[in-house]
Scaffold this motif. Structure first.
Motif, PDB file in Angstrom:
ATOM      1  N   LYS A  69       0.853  -1.188   0.000  1.00  0.00           N
ATOM      2  CA  LYS A  69       0.000   0.000   0.000  1.00  0.00           C
ATOM      3  C   LYS A  69       0.882   1.229   0.000  1.00  0.00           C
ATOM      4  O   LYS A  69       1.710   1.415   0.904  1.00  0.00           O
ATOM      5  N   ILE A  70       0.743   2.034  -1.051  1.00  0.00           N
ATOM      6  CA  ILE A  70       1.514   3.278  -1.118  1.00  0.00           C
ATOM      7  C   ILE A  70       0.525   4.433  -1.248  1.00  0.00           C
ATOM      8  O   ILE A  70      -0.166   4.551  -2.249  1.00  0.00           O
ATOM      9  N   GLY A  71       0.420   5.254  -0.198  1.00  0.00           N
ATOM     10  CA  GLY A  71      -0.600   6.301  -0.169  1.00  0.00           C
ATOM     11  C   GLY A  71      -1.959   5.634  -0.202  1.00  0.00           C
ATOM     12  O   GLY A  71      -2.238   4.769   0.623  1.00  0.00           O
ATOM     13  N   ASN A  72      -2.776   6.019  -1.179  1.00  0.00           N
ATOM     14  CA  ASN A  72      -4.094   5.389  -1.293  1.00  0.00           C
ATOM     15  C   ASN A  72      -4.108   4.282  -2.346  1.00  0.00           C
ATOM     16  O   ASN A  72      -5.157   3.734  -2.651  1.00  0.00           O
ATOM     17  N   LYS A  73      -2.940   3.974  -2.889  1.00  0.00           N
ATOM     18  CA  LYS A  73      -2.873   2.976  -3.966  1.00  0.00           C
ATOM     19  C   LYS A  73      -2.414   1.613  -3.440  1.00  0.00           C
ATOM     20  O   LYS A  73      -1.613   1.531  -2.514  1.00  0.00           O
ATOM     21  N   TYR A  74      -2.956   0.587  -4.082  1.00  0.00           N
ATOM     22  CA  TYR A  74      -2.588  -0.787  -3.734  1.00  0.00           C
ATOM     23  C   TYR A  74      -1.843  -1.388  -4.923  1.00  0.00           C
ATOM     24  O   TYR A  74      -2.390  -1.465  -6.020  1.00  0.00           O
ATOM     25  N   ILE A  75      -0.588  -1.775  -4.709  1.00  0.00           N
ATOM     26  CA  ILE A  75       0.228  -2.329  -5.793  1.00  0.00           C
ATOM     27  C   ILE A  75       0.342  -3.838  -5.592  1.00  0.00           C
ATOM     28  O   ILE A  75       0.841  -4.295  -4.562  1.00  0.00           O
ATOM     29  N   LEU A  76      -0.104  -4.577  -6.598  1.00  0.00           N
ATOM     30  CA  LEU A  76      -0.085  -6.036  -6.517  1.00  0.00           C
ATOM     31  C   LEU A  76       0.885  -6.583  -7.565  1.00  0.00           C
ATOM     32  O   LEU A  76       0.736  -6.330  -8.759  1.00  0.00           O
ATOM     33  N   ILE A  77       1.893  -7.337  -7.086  1.00  0.00           N
ATOM     34  CA  ILE A  77       2.888  -7.894  -8.008  1.00  0.00           C
ATOM     35  C   ILE A  77       2.844  -9.414  -7.958  1.00  0.00           C
ATOM     36  O   ILE A  77       2.806 -10.012  -6.885  1.00  0.00           O
ATOM     37  N   SER A  78       2.809 -10.033  -9.134  1.00  0.00           N
ATOM     38  CA  SER A  78       2.988 -11.487  -9.207  1.00  0.00           C
ATOM     39  C   SER A  78       3.837 -11.768 -10.433  1.00  0.00           C
ATOM     40  O   SER A  78       3.590 -11.215 -11.507  1.00  0.00           O
ATOM     41  N   GLY A  79       4.855 -12.600 -10.260  1.00  0.00           N
ATOM     42  CA  GLY A  79       5.801 -12.823 -11.362  1.00  0.00           C
ATOM     43  C   GLY A  79       6.415 -11.498 -11.747  1.00  0.00           C
ATOM     44  O   GLY A  79       6.943 -10.784 -10.897  1.00  0.00           O
ATOM     45  N   THR A  80       6.278 -11.136 -13.011  1.00  0.00           N
ATOM     46  CA  THR A  80       6.818  -9.843 -13.445  1.00  0.00           C
ATOM     47  C   THR A  80       5.687  -8.856 -13.744  1.00  0.00           C
ATOM     48  O   THR A  80       5.908  -7.792 -14.299  1.00  0.00           O
ATOM     49  N   VAL A  81       4.466  -9.258 -13.354  1.00  0.00           N
ATOM     50  CA  VAL A  81       3.293  -8.408 -13.630  1.00  0.00           C
ATOM     51  C   VAL A  81       2.970  -7.534 -12.425  1.00  0.00           C
ATOM     52  O   VAL A  81       2.889  -8.014 -11.291  1.00  0.00           O
ATOM     53  N   ARG A  82       2.786  -6.240 -12.680  1.00  0.00           N
ATOM     54  CA  ARG A  82       2.482  -5.288 -11.611  1.00  0.00           C
ATOM     55  C   ARG A  82       1.165  -4.599 -11.927  1.00  0.00           C
ATOM     56  O   ARG A  82       0.979  -4.053 -13.024  1.00  0.00           O
ATOM     57  N   LYS A  83       0.235  -4.655 -10.972  1.00  0.00           N
ATOM     58  CA  LYS A  83      -1.060  -4.003 -11.186  1.00  0.00           C
ATOM     59  C   LYS A  83      -1.349  -3.052 -10.049  1.00  0.00           C
ATOM     60  O   LYS A  83      -0.953  -3.290  -8.917  1.00  0.00           O
ATOM     61  N   GLN A  84      -2.041  -1.945 -10.407  1.00  0.00           N
ATOM     62  CA  GLN A  84      -2.347  -0.942  -9.394  1.00  0.00           C
ATOM     63  C   GLN A  84      -3.858  -0.789  -9.216  1.00  0.00           C
ATOM     64  O   GLN A  84      -4.595  -0.799 -10.194  1.00  0.00           O
ATOM     65  N   TYR A  85      -4.293  -0.676  -7.969  1.00  0.00           N
ATOM     66  CA  TYR A  85      -5.723  -0.532  -7.678  1.00  0.00           C
ATOM     67  C   TYR A  85      -5.926   0.696  -6.794  1.00  0.00           C
ATOM     68  O   TYR A  85      -5.056   1.036  -5.985  1.00  0.00           O
TER      69      TYR A  85
END
Ligand SMILES: Nc1ncnc2c1ncn2[C@@H]1O[C@H](COP(=O)(O)OP(=O)(O)O)[C@@H](O)[C@H]1O
Ligand SMILES: [Mg+2]
Length: 248
Positions: A69-85
Motif C-alpha cells: 500500500k503506497i498512499g491510497n494505492k494498492y500495488i499487486l505484483i505477481s511474477g513480473t506483472v504489476r497491477k495498481q488498484y
C-alpha cells in the motif's frame, strides 16, 4: 494402509504456522500469518507496508503475490506483472474467488536482504539420523531471478552458498556465527513441526533475513527438495543430504 499412513498427512501453511506459533522457542521468528480475508488484509496493511499472499498448499513459489500500500494505492505484483488498484475493494473483488479457491494466506512482508540487487533467502535442511534425531544436514542460499519476488529454485532462483550471499553483509567470525544461528533456528522450527509430522524424515525451513539482519521463518517444508544442493559446486553437502535420505 492408506488411511493410517501418516506420510500422506498434509497440513497447509496456515495450520503449520498456527501450530508452530504455540512454541515459545520459535514464535518470535514467525511473521504474522492469517487467512487472506478482506478484513485480515486490510488490518495487516495498517500494520505492515507490504504483505505476501500465498496459496495455503502452494509450493515452488507459485501463485505468490506481493501487495504493497503506497498512499491510497494498492500495488499487486505477481511474477513480473504489476497491477495498481485505487481501493482494496477493487483489488479484492477481482481476486477473492481465486483467494477462496486456493485458501490464500496473508503474511507480513519481509524486506529480504539483497545480493547484487536481487533478494535472497535461506533453506535449512534438517534430516533424521540413524537414531531418528533431527540434524542439520545442509544450508543453502537462494537468489531470486532478476525482477522476481520469490527465490524458489522452481521459479528461476539460483542456489548459492550462504557464505557468498552473506559476504557483503557480514565478515569473518560474525558471518560464521550468524550462519550457525540460522541453522539452529531452522532446526528448532523443524523439531517443533515434527510433533505433527512424526513419520517425516526430512524438513526444510525457509528463512528470510531482513535489512536489520533479523531472521524470519517464512515456512517449513515437509518434503524438501534435495536437488537444490546438487547445484552447488562443492558437493559435500549434497552427498550428506543424499546419505541421510537413504539411511532407512
Ligand atoms: N512474507 C514474505 N516476505 C518476503 N518474501 C516472501 C514472504 N513469503 C514468501 N516470500 C518469498 O516467496 C518465496 C516462496 O514462499 P514460501 O512461503 O516459501 O512458499 P512456497 O511453498 O511456494 O515455497 C520465499 O522463499 C520468499 O522468497
Ligand atoms: Mg518455500
Amino acid at each position: 494402509m492408506g488411511f493410517f499412513n501418516k506420510e500422506k498427512f498434509k497440513f497447509g501453511k496456515l495450520h503449520k504456522y498456527n501450530f508452530m506459533n504455540k512454541s515459545n522457542s520459535i514464535r518470535s521468528y514467525l511473521p504474522d500469518t492469517r487467512l487472506a480475508t478482506k478484513a485480515n488484509i486490510s488490518s495487516m496493511l495498517r500494520s505492515y507496508r507490504t504483505i505476501f499472499l500465498k496459496p495455503d498448499e502452494g509450493a515452488g513459489g507459485q501463485g505468490i503475490y506481493k501487495l504493497t500500500k503506497i498512499g491510497n494505492k494498492y500495488i499487486l505484483i505477481s511474477g513480473t506483472v504489476r497491477k495498481q488498484y485505487n481501493s482494496l475493494d477493487a483489488l479484492y473483488n477481482l481476486h477473492h474467488r481465486w483467494f477462496v479457491k486456493y485458501k490464500y494466506v496473508a503474511q507480513k512482508g519481509i524486506e529480504l536482504l539483497k545480493y547484487n540487487k536481487r533478494p535472497f533467502d535461506i533453506r535449512v535442511m534438517v534430516q533424521k539420523n540413524k537414531s531418528r534425531q533431527l540434524e542439520v544436514t545442509g544450508i543453502i542460499g537462494r537468489l531470486a531471478k532478476q525482477g522476481r519476488i520469490v527465490t524458489n529454485y522452481h521459479s528461476g532462483g539460483t542456489p548459492l552458498p550462504v557464505e557468498t550471499l552473506l559476504s557483503p553483509h557480514l565478515k569473518g567470525t560474525r558471518r560464521t556465527e550468524y550462519i550457525h544461528k540460522m541453522e539452529q533456528i531452522g532446526k528448532q522450527a523443524c523439531i517443533v513441526l515434527e510433533r505433527i509430522y512424526r513419520s517425516r524424515k526430512a524438513f526444510g525451513a525457509d528463512i528470510a533475513i531482513d535489512s536489520k539482519m533479523r531472521p524470519w521463518i517464512l515456512e517449513v517444508n515437509t518434503k524438501p527438495d534435495t536437488k537444490i544442493f546438487r547445484a552447488l559446486k562443492d558437493k559435500t553437502m549434497y552427498k550428506r543430504v543424499m546419505r541421510y535420505k537413504n539411511l532407512y
